[in-house]
Motif scaffolding. Sequence first.
Motif, PDB file in Angstrom:
ATOM      1  N   UNK A   1       0.837  -1.201   0.000  1.00 21.51           N
ATOM      2  CA  UNK A   1       0.000   0.000   0.000  1.00 21.51           C
ATOM      3  C   UNK A   1       0.874   1.255   0.000  1.00 21.51           C
ATOM      4  N   UNK A   2       0.359   2.303  -0.625  1.00 23.56           N
ATOM      5  CA  UNK A   2       0.983   3.618  -0.539  1.00 23.56           C
ATOM      6  C   UNK A   2       0.110   4.493   0.347  1.00 23.56           C
ATOM      7  N   UNK A   3       0.706   5.560   0.847  1.00 19.14           N
ATOM      8  CA  UNK A   3      -0.025   6.416   1.754  1.00 19.14           C
ATOM      9  C   UNK A   3       0.407   7.864   1.524  1.00 19.14           C
ATOM     10  N   UNK A   4      -0.535   8.692   1.122  1.00 11.48           N
ATOM     11  CA  UNK A   4      -0.201  10.076   0.805  1.00 11.48           C
ATOM     12  C   UNK A   4      -1.019  11.011   1.702  1.00 11.48           C
ATOM     13  N   UNK A   5      -0.298  11.844   2.448  1.00  8.47           N
ATOM     14  CA  UNK A   5      -0.947  12.770   3.382  1.00  8.47           C
ATOM     15  C   UNK A   5      -0.981  14.189   2.815  1.00  8.47           C
TER      16      UNK A   5
ATOM     17  N   UNK B   1      10.502  19.183  -5.401  1.00 10.06           N
ATOM     18  CA  UNK B   1      10.521  19.974  -4.161  1.00 10.06           C
ATOM     19  C   UNK B   1      11.924  20.089  -3.577  1.00 10.06           C
TER      20      UNK B   1
ATOM     21  N   UNK C   1      -3.442   3.836  -1.762  1.00 10.25           N
ATOM     22  CA  UNK C   1      -3.556   3.087  -3.011  1.00 10.25           C
ATOM     23  C   UNK C   1      -2.845   1.765  -2.764  1.00 10.25           C
TER      24      UNK C   1
ATOM     25  N   UNK D   1       9.959   1.614   2.240  1.00  7.61           N
ATOM     26  CA  UNK D   1       9.588   2.972   2.647  1.00  7.61           C
ATOM     27  C   UNK D   1      10.789   3.739   3.188  1.00  7.61           C
TER      28      UNK D   1
ATOM     29  N   UNK E   1      -4.710   9.819   1.008  1.00  5.69           N
ATOM     30  CA  UNK E   1      -4.969   8.900  -0.100  1.00  5.69           C
ATOM     31  C   UNK E   1      -4.196   7.618   0.172  1.00  5.69           C
TER      32      UNK E   1
ATOM     33  N   UNK F   1       3.562   7.197  -5.403  1.00  7.95           N
ATOM     34  CA  UNK F   1       2.343   7.968  -5.206  1.00  7.95           C
ATOM     35  C   UNK F   1       2.678   9.435  -4.976  1.00  7.95           C
TER      36      UNK F   1
ATOM     37  N   UNK G   1       9.014   2.933  -4.581  1.00  7.43           N
ATOM     38  CA  UNK G   1       9.353   1.730  -3.825  1.00  7.43           C
ATOM     39  C   UNK G   1       9.321   0.566  -4.808  1.00  7.43           C
TER      40      UNK G   1
ATOM     41  N   UNK H   1       3.163  -0.887   4.127  1.00 13.44           N
ATOM     42  CA  UNK H   1       3.047   0.416   3.461  1.00 13.44           C
ATOM     43  C   UNK H   1       4.442   0.713   2.937  1.00 13.44           C
ATOM     44  N   UNK H   2       4.597   0.729   1.608  1.00 13.41           N
ATOM     45  CA  UNK H   2       5.973   0.759   1.109  1.00 13.41           C
ATOM     46  C   UNK H   2       6.397   2.097   0.522  1.00 13.41           C
ATOM     47  N   UNK H   3       5.456   2.992   0.284  1.00 14.18           N
ATOM     48  CA  UNK H   3       5.883   4.318  -0.171  1.00 14.18           C
ATOM     49  C   UNK H   3       4.788   5.325   0.148  1.00 14.18           C
ATOM     50  N   UNK H   4       5.142   6.605   0.108  1.00 14.51           N
ATOM     51  CA  UNK H   4       4.161   7.611   0.472  1.00 14.51           C
ATOM     52  C   UNK H   4       4.523   8.984  -0.046  1.00 14.51           C
ATOM     53  N   UNK H   5       3.746   9.954   0.384  1.00 12.77           N
ATOM     54  CA  UNK H   5       3.965  11.337  -0.025  1.00 12.77           C
ATOM     55  C   UNK H   5       3.377  12.225   1.067  1.00 12.77           C
ATOM     56  N   UNK H   6       4.011  13.364   1.292  1.00 13.09           N
ATOM     57  CA  UNK H   6       3.528  14.277   2.326  1.00 13.09           C
ATOM     58  C   UNK H   6       3.483  15.688   1.769  1.00 13.09           C
ATOM     59  N   UNK H   7       2.322  16.309   1.824  1.00 12.97           N
ATOM     60  CA  UNK H   7       2.205  17.713   1.432  1.00 12.97           C
ATOM     61  C   UNK H   7       1.640  18.475   2.610  1.00 12.97           C
TER      62      UNK H   7
END
Lengths: 349, 349
Positions: A94-98, B236, A148, B41, A146, B57, B48, A127-133
């Motif tokens: 899963x990915x996780x974007x905040x 960024x 995915x 991660x 989000x 993502x 990833x 959870x293997x990758x993500x994004x933070x804004x």
Amino acid sequence: MEKIVTMAQGAGGKLMSEFIKEHILSNLTPANKTGDIDLPLEALDDSAVIDQIALTTDSYTVSPLFFPGGDIGRLAAAGTINDLAVIGARPVAMTCSFIIEEGFRMNLFDRICRNLSETAKEVSLPIITGDTKVVERGAINELMINTTAIGYRSEILDRNLSEARRALDKNWLVDSNLESGDQIILSGNLADHGAALLSKRYGVQSLIKSDVAPIYGIVQEALKVGGVVAAKDPTRGGLSNLLNEWSEKSKIGIFVQEQAIPISEGSRAICEMLGIDPLTIGNEGKAVLGVVKEKAGDVLKAIRRHPLGKNASIIGEISGEIKGVVMETSVGTKRIVESPLGDPIPRIC
Amino acid sequence: MEKIVTMAQGAGGKLMSEFIKEHILSNLTPANKTGDIDLPLEALDDSAVIDQIALTTDSYTVSPLFFPGGDIGRLAAAGTINDLAVIGARPVAMTCSFIIEEGFRMNLFDRICRNLSETAKEVSLPIITGDTKVVERGAINELMINTTAIGYRSEILDRNLSEARRALDKNWLVDSNLESGDQIILSGNLADHGAALLSKRYGVQSLIKSDVAPIYGIVQEALKVGGVVAAKDPTRGGLSNLLNEWSEKSKIGIFVQEQAIPISEGSRAICEMLGIDPLTIGNEGKAVLGVVKEKAGDVLKAIRRHPLGKNASIIGEISGEIKGVVMETSVGTKRIVESPLGDPIPRIC
């Protein structure tokens, strides 16, 4: 007058379905060269499938962020896990974007993040990758997430499908697989998620908790028995929308019995107080299964043995003799169950 | 005092890196049973990798939504394609999740959707699933998009890596692969995306256009030559942040020459006017490549033949003799290039 997007267009009902067809499918036209897409965008099912990899995405904008029985973190993990589970896939990564509003309290963020992680762990999902804004104050309302995820097909799914002993539209638990005679099983009480959010939002005293939970385990128990041909979770638009989607995509009628649909006293009371049909509000920890008749009893038994499935019930069946979705009410009359036009209430998932 | 999230924690600099380590990695602890995760991660790389499937993502919150040279739709497709491209993966399928503010104009939504789709088509990438949420007025600022994509490894990547003729940390173009002597190639003019957004936002007259574009093609041209060991796009935090990440993860010094870094007159003028270091602002259509010395000249030639690579340049090299990132300025002095603390400007990607 200039056309604008309205709340109803994101509410999981008829207007949303039209919006997606007219403004998303028509604009996101297919690329020339594509992989082996088993379940394309146009299927509008819970997940897509390419090269036997299931893929699903969801953005979570729930308000309030914390509600009885869960929070946006648990919701974001469970919701995406469930979208894979109901096509029969095993969640793999899963990915996780905040997106975080400037000024959001760090300790709340930590809590949400941990709950998301713990929920994913319930199905051993990394959870293997993500994004933070981080966005300026006022640019969003606190926090949006989000998630995915990708999933694989499993031997259990293949064995389950072979038990159906008939040709299926797709080799996954898709909305178009249903045929006359198939039984419809609901895994437990309806409407708790929506009722819990509404009671919190409107300050109604209530003990109702959201049902938010991964349903991967319960779907697996059903698949082990065999004969499950379709599965779906009644989120936005609730059970009404789910049954109408099935009816439309499988081109078949559905008959349900109100009496057989389990709803707790508390959730029923809240829905009555607010004048909302419990069939139209979202659930976040329930599975609805379409099962071939010979296997329905055994599948029901298996589901009831699962901690989340104690109140499971056969609520109806697929029928070639009617069109659309028809419900026999508790008082013996019949009514057409329509997909809600829009959302009866503000965003709850 | 209660700790809160600040803008700098999403700005791609040091504070963001700390925030991610302390509040995201520490909370999103690994699940017990996981697949074969090649790039986890914790690597905090652009994508990833699990079971040889690359996954990335990104949520896009750019303001304004339309800017010279592009819009949020093109940005959302290109940004995610680029995160796959720079680890050496071929984009295979993408998801697209919209969060729309109630009242958003339908014709603008259509334009954005079409641009997203057209950009994905430039690399033959199908969008196979999505999600749509509409939120109440004021809950977000117009429109946000999340795109998530999977990619596969290719023969070209394998052949390219074998040309490096040395042991690599990972079998992908990761941040930790660099060694003393490797040359650093930038694929074209720096700072155009940031400068275009700033000029639009502050009403400065300018002909500068964002460079937003998929860089998959240009990376592929480089891989065909061989010897590329690392790649990254300076989004960024800009080139400063990129080089510092490489330096930190590869545990090696980096020496760059200011004179060799191509920046257009227009972008330079805007940066000077606003007092912003062009090395710290985001780009959305540039690749930075780390290439073994023997191959650097040929890779540069190949990139220059690509329409997006005409101004490509070797801007520096990896050096075992220094620590961190050091730049020889145009006037011959040396300065340390630090990762920006936070964003010099509001959200541009």
